[in-house]
Design an enzyme around this catalytic site. Sequence first.
Site, PDB file in Angstrom:
ATOM      1  CG  MET A 118     -10.509   7.509   4.553  1.00 18.95           C
ATOM      2  SD  MET A 118     -12.034   7.969   5.401  1.00 18.95           S
ATOM      3  CE  MET A 118     -12.744   6.389   5.716  1.00 18.95           C
ATOM      4  CB  CYS A 119      -6.634   3.490   7.259  1.00 23.33           C
ATOM      5  SG  CYS A 119      -8.137   2.733   6.550  1.00 23.33           S
ATOM      6  CB  VAL A 120      -2.958   7.605   8.179  1.00 29.17           C
ATOM      7  CG1 VAL A 120      -2.009   8.452   9.014  1.00 29.17           C
ATOM      8  CG2 VAL A 120      -2.179   6.676   7.251  1.00 29.17           C
ATOM      9  CB  ILE A 123      -4.284   3.581  13.123  1.00 34.47           C
ATOM     10  CG1 ILE A 123      -3.547   2.716  14.158  1.00 34.47           C
ATOM     11  CG2 ILE A 123      -3.328   4.385  12.283  1.00 34.47           C
ATOM     12  CD1 ILE A 123      -2.603   1.692  13.559  1.00 34.47           C
TER      13      ILE A 123
END
Length: 184
Positions: A118-120, A123
């Site tokens: 998700m967030c890795v 970004i």
Amino acid sequence: MAKQALIVVDIQNDYFPQGKWPLVGADAAADNAARLIAAFRETGNPVVHIRHEFTSEDAPFFTPGSEGAKLHPKVLNRANEPVVLKHFVNSFRETELKAVLDEHGITDLVVVGSMSHMCVDGITRAAADMGYSVTVIHDACASRDLEFNGLTVPAAHVHAAFMAALGFAYASVVSTEQFLGSNA
């Protein structure tokens, strides 16, 4: 000349065994992230922490103001290290992250944290699209089992699939040892 920053994404209490949304391998990933933080501090390169909070009290984890939404003790920021608060998967969306990086003349990002899928992922793809050179430290990231169409996908497979995809077109994907060895 390239200038590098370590981006520590969402290594927060809810992702650990006693939290609301535990990840497989969260402790080991945080230990590697802590080693990288120490190395960046030693060289004087910036460390930027990202902290996710949902805007609703009904969120499954990272509820506003909760203990679970705080940075984990293994990776706490120092007073001179910014903590960027975000409310979306992409750490650049509606945050001051780009301004922080621009202020320091950053061209290269080293990404660690949670969740790999998700967030890795978010970004890393956004940063590459914005022109940053990105390195993801795969063993300083953690994920969890996912379910799709009645099939459980083990966390190790989720993590491997996302690291393989990021490594194909968005980032260099290396281990903590490889990164520390090449930057010694």
